[in-house]
Design an enzyme around this catalytic site. Structure first.
Site, PDB file in Angstrom:
ATOM      1  N   GLU A  85     -71.959  15.032 -23.502  1.00 23.85           N
ATOM      2  CA  GLU A  85     -72.920  13.937 -23.579  1.00 23.85           C
ATOM      3  C   GLU A  85     -73.428  13.738 -25.011  1.00 23.85           C
ATOM      4  O   GLU A  85     -73.647  12.605 -25.448  1.00 23.85           O
ATOM      5  CB  GLU A  85     -74.107  14.231 -22.642  1.00 23.85           C
ATOM      6  CG  GLU A  85     -75.150  13.138 -22.570  1.00 23.85           C
ATOM      7  CD  GLU A  85     -74.617  11.843 -21.955  1.00 23.85           C
ATOM      8  OE1 GLU A  85     -74.305  11.835 -20.766  1.00 23.85           O
ATOM      9  OE2 GLU A  85     -74.497  10.844 -22.685  1.00 23.85           O
ATOM     10  N   LYS A 107     -67.404   7.192 -32.279  1.00 23.66           N
ATOM     11  CA  LYS A 107     -68.199   6.987 -31.070  1.00 23.66           C
ATOM     12  C   LYS A 107     -67.635   5.841 -30.225  1.00 23.66           C
ATOM     13  O   LYS A 107     -67.669   5.896 -28.987  1.00 23.66           O
ATOM     14  CB  LYS A 107     -69.663   6.743 -31.451  1.00 23.66           C
ATOM     15  CG  LYS A 107     -70.293   8.005 -32.074  1.00 23.66           C
ATOM     16  CD  LYS A 107     -71.596   7.702 -32.791  1.00 23.66           C
ATOM     17  CE  LYS A 107     -72.237   8.975 -33.332  1.00 23.66           C
ATOM     18  NZ  LYS A 107     -73.368   8.696 -34.255  1.00 23.66           N
ATOM     19  N   GLY A 147     -81.162  14.165 -34.321  1.00 21.92           N
ATOM     20  CA  GLY A 147     -82.304  15.068 -34.222  1.00 21.92           C
ATOM     21  C   GLY A 147     -81.861  16.393 -33.618  1.00 21.92           C
ATOM     22  O   GLY A 147     -81.029  16.425 -32.716  1.00 21.92           O
TER      23      GLY A 147
END
Lengths: 353, 353
Positions: free
Chosen positions: B152, B227, B325
């Site tokens: 994920e 991606k 992050g």
């Protein structure tokens, strides 16, 4: 390949759209999802009711231009609707509840759901009433009868925000949410930004079919309040009733309020929200808020709906999509049936093992 | 209650953040998710490697300020990293791959995944390389070994767009997608709207830690291209390789381009997209596009990422959230482990039945 026999309760826009999808998509669903849907009963206050154990032809059902009581002329038909008999006796695996929303006590939809679950039938619904008012009771009833109670379409039509939160955010620690949950009021606010006054913007929404003749539930926040109750109970484990949620609509906003906000890069939005307090209680509210540029809901335009979940580990995670529409809401029913099918398949595998 | 033994491959920001979460969240996860995580091995090119069959204390691991080769001083430690031995011999249920992304051949991460899957260990990874380049092979390998390969975090860090599409949109018929998939380039475009030139905006992104010393992969679209490959293969059933996807970045956009768009209410965004063509083939691309007000991606600001899925039955459904992050990306690993746990629990129930 599995066939699910379904009973449609209510034959307005949403269940009619589901029948339209069934008429053309069954071969695709059989290939991609592993099941077909077969309509074995329909009941509608206006048209009457019909039971057909072998299944009604979905195309005929959609294209026949039935008059009041018209189901009475079909084999197995009755010019009067008899929801209770249909729900209890039709040979359906799944009852598809799409009657009108009653925001006070959820009836008669709550009874429809009870009858179905007590008869050992799954329930899928797009009706906010029974979910906002009786979800806890109906979920327990479903569990006791080893069937499912699914209601993705009760919030944001087919945009799967409930299932998204439950299936993909475990462990992210949802602390609260803010949402734009009523397309009509969001459309009205957008037109007021473009210079219309409130009454003119509402009249335009009515002309476009977004707002009903009485727009009170949309513009005073009552519709949003039911959705806040549903989401708070579902995603935050609350046990709120509609009267627990403070509710203010947009009818007091003036064009000058809207334009003053726009000058500082802000936008007024009707926000439905809930938050988990430090003591573990949940507070829900519906109120117009000035959102700054950069807030995840500021850019949500027109009749689009969105929910931004505030999570401990990810910060805000936002989903936007349609909040209404016949086909979009019918998709919610399909997505609920997919969820039932996947759970049933897992059970079946378990029993076969 | 289940304990999963895990081996961390790479001990940079992401796996270190996962260890930080383990140090504080295990009791919560045990209660809410039904499992705890136990770190039985770590390997890192800089720090060396260590195997501890009873488990390493996560807090100590995070707080000890290890120097180069520092794992060599631990019981069961080695000053050199030996990824292959760690992956093959550590008593881990799950290998957590978070080494650097190699966009050319995906190595050494592809080998890490192969070794783990062939050893009967689940793999969870946030590494775009092996997923973009070898997902089909690695998924087949996982299946052959009755384990899971979950990723994920390879797109949008912990924002669960892959799982959302797969678990909640069955039957909605995804026809394509558009995404803002690189926070650095989106931040740079935002600053250019505010008047900075490209070089100054990139310098600011570097000063804030968004952009790396060499910002090429971010601003020329190469990161987005990986991606696009991952999402197209996953959500549209494509079999694209990175070189199949046309790729243009934002470095040729001038402040005057940006401001000319702004004057007509449009915004330049670096959009990664793919679409299913009439003949069934899939075309992917990365390119700057002028998006109009009302497009679901127009309001996505700063380092936020978003993907808008174009569906047949719902129209556009959009998810936005963090795209990077440490903790956010570590959450992706947790969400993968939740998925493995839920699948294992279903299997266990099946076997017990």
């Amino acid at each position: 390949m599995k066939i699910y026999n379904i009973a449609l309760i209510g034959f307005g826009g949403v269940n009619r759209a589901l029948a339209e999808l069934i008429a053309i998509k069954n071969p695709l669903w059989e290939r991609d999802l592993g099941f077909r849907l077969n309509i074995v009963a329909v009941s509608d206050l206006h048209l009457g009711s019909v039971i057909s154990p072998n299944g009604l032809d979905a195309k005929t059902l959609v294209e026949a231009n039935f008059a009041k009581g018209g189901f009475g002329r079909l084999s197995g038909g009755n010019a009067e609707a008899d929801n209770e008999a249909i729900i209890k006796t039709a040979p359906a695996d799944i009852v598809v509840e799409a009657t009108f929303t009653n925001p006070m006590d959820g009836e008669p939809a709550v009874s429809h759901c009870r009858w179905a679950l007590n008869s050992g039938k799954h329930v899928v619904t797009t009706n906010k009433g029974p979910v906002a008012i009786a979800a806890r009771e109906l979920k327990a009833l479903a569990k006791a009868n080893s069937v499912h109670f699914e209601y993705e379409g009760s919030v944001m039509s087919g945009t799967p925000v409930i299932r998204m939160a439950e299936k993909t955010l475990a462990g992210a620690e949802v602390k609260g949410f803010e949402g734009i949950l009523n397309g009509t009021s969001n459309f009205v606010l957008g037109r007021m930004e473009e210079g219309l006054d409130f009454a003119s913007a509402v009249a335009e929404a009515q002309a476009l079919g977004y707002a009903e003749a009485d727009p009170t539930a949309d513009v005073e926040g009552f519709d949003v309040r039911l959705k806040v109750v549903i989401l708070a109970n579902e995603l935050l484990g609350a046990n709120l009733k509609p009267e627990d949620v403070s509710c203010n609509g947009i009818s007091k906003l003036s064009p000058s309020d809207i334009q003053a906000a726009a000058k500082t890069g802000r936008r007024w939005k009707l926000v439905g929200s809930a938050v988990r307090n430090a003591d573990g209680t949940i507070t829900g509210s519906v109120a117009p808020k000035q959102l700054a540029l950069g807030h995840p809901l500021t850019g949500v335009n027109g009749a689009t709906n969105a929910v931004s979940l505030n999570t401990e580990l990810l910060g805000p995670v936002t989903m936007s999509g349609p909040g209404a529409g016949r086909v979009e809401t019918a998709y919610a029913l399909l997505s609920d049936i997919v969820a039932i099918h996947n759970a049933q398949s897992a059970n079946f595998a378990k029993e076969a093992a």
